[in-house]
Design a protein around this motif. Sequence first.
Motif, short mmCIF file in Angstrom:
data_model
loop_
_atom_site.label_atom_id
_atom_site.label_comp_id
_atom_site.label_asym_id
_atom_site.label_seq_id
_atom_site.Cartn_x
_atom_site.Cartn_y
_atom_site.Cartn_z
N GLY A 162 23.85 6.54 14.55
CA GLY A 162 22.97 5.45 14.18
C GLY A 162 22.44 5.63 12.76
N CYS A 163 22.34 4.54 12.02
CA CYS A 163 21.86 4.60 10.64
C CYS A 163 21.47 3.19 10.20
N ARG A 164 20.73 3.12 9.09
CA ARG A 164 20.29 1.80 8.62
C ARG A 164 19.77 1.93 7.19
N ASN A 165 19.88 0.84 6.43
CA ASN A 165 19.16 0.78 5.16
C ASN A 165 17.70 0.45 5.45
N TYR A 166 16.80 1.11 4.76
CA TYR A 166 15.36 1.01 5.06
C TYR A 166 14.60 1.05 3.74
N PHE A 167 13.83 0.08 3.35
CA PHE A 167 13.66 -1.30 3.80
C PHE A 167 14.40 -2.22 2.85
N ALA A 168 14.53 -3.50 3.22
CA ALA A 168 14.95 -4.52 2.27
C ALA A 168 13.71 -5.03 1.55
N PRO A 169 13.78 -5.29 0.24
CA PRO A 169 12.60 -5.79 -0.49
C PRO A 169 12.08 -7.09 0.12
N ILE A 170 10.78 -7.14 0.38
CA ILE A 170 10.21 -8.34 0.98
C ILE A 170 10.36 -9.53 0.05
N HIS A 171 10.15 -9.33 -1.24
CA HIS A 171 10.15 -10.47 -2.18
C HIS A 171 11.52 -11.10 -2.33
N SER A 208 2.34 -4.24 -0.96
CA SER A 208 3.60 -3.66 -1.41
C SER A 208 4.79 -4.55 -1.04
N PRO A 209 5.79 -4.65 -1.92
CA PRO A 209 7.01 -5.36 -1.57
C PRO A 209 8.00 -4.48 -0.80
N PHE A 210 7.67 -3.18 -0.64
CA PHE A 210 8.56 -2.25 0.05
C PHE A 210 7.89 -1.81 1.34
N TYR A 249 10.85 -15.95 1.06
CA TYR A 249 9.92 -15.57 0.00
C TYR A 249 10.45 -16.06 -1.36
N ARG A 250 11.75 -15.98 -1.56
CA ARG A 250 12.33 -16.53 -2.79
C ARG A 250 12.04 -18.03 -2.89
N GLU A 251 12.28 -18.73 -1.77
CA GLU A 251 12.12 -20.18 -1.79
C GLU A 251 10.67 -20.60 -1.95
#
Length: 373
Positions: free
Chosen positions: A313-322, A81-83, A327-329
Amino acid sequence: MKTQLQIPLSNPDISELEIAYVTEVLRTPNLSLGPKLAEFEQKMARFVGRAHAIAVSSGTAGLHLIIRALGIGEGDEVITSPFSFISSANCLLFERARPVFVDIDSLCFNINATGVARRITPRTKAILGVDVFGLPADWEQLDRTARAHQVRLIEDSCEALGAEYKGRKAGTFGDAAIFSFYPNKQMTTGEGGVIVTDDDNIARLCRSMRNQGRGDGDGWLEHQMLGYNYRLSDLNCALGIGQLERIGEILAKRQRVARWYAQRLEGLPELRVPYASPVARRSWFVYVVLLSEHYTVRDRQRILDGLSREGIGCRNYFAPIHLQRFYRERFGYKEGDFPITESVAARTIALPFYSNLHEWQVEQVVDTLKKLL
């Protein structure tokens, strides 16, 4: 001046029992490779319902050992999964294998199991499913696909200790599975993880490789294979034993906190609460809400900043792995490759979540969130 609340994103649930168990180990000479390691492993295997449990220094280390034990290496492909937290893909890069991503289901955020078969090639060696946010993936479909194509099945259940899919516990579906015990997880060993499997050979290889390649009965300077220092100390194991003795209490407390959130957030048009599966029981790792589609990334950041200013406390969950830079490079991924993952990742917010969160704190978080929405 307004008093700022301090409600952290996560907080471990440590009682006097765990403190006593750790202190007991400190009074012995067996701080590592002692009797608490074997005790913890036996109790974990019994709790999950598998023949073997191998304690390791982290969930990431456990994933790496599983990949090596399955003989996955350079040029091989593993569907995943990318997520997810990035370890579920990085563990493949450690062995020069290639992660092949399949987009997620928009409701449960787990890999779209029905899309996996289309991505299998002659180079595919395994499917690595992830129980995202403590909700089991569609293991029935993933197992069916793995068997049909004669590839291995790996469970990343790092976030799902105690979860169930169709009456079976998370960790009992793949050739091997891994749980993580970082301090924000359902239970903690400080740092650490446990591999579980019914395969004697996988267990033997993982035990050897986590201890510098030593075999059972080998001397300290004897090494049968390439290995690592992925051991878990007896101090960590003692903490884990205490946590495991309280796991029913801990999971129930987390369920209660999730219920408090749901009672206050369900029905709000601005967001969606975590998906309730008809076939799986979530083990509550985090509480992540999804903003409605008209919210932009900038809107989400404004909400995160507003919560933080109030000491929440808070956070964005998750950032796309790809879309991570390397990973882009390395693979040439770009925006639009996995649109559901990207859409979900742009709108998630993890709210404070832990066993001993009070109801009044949940109310404060929700009231603040509603104002910001």
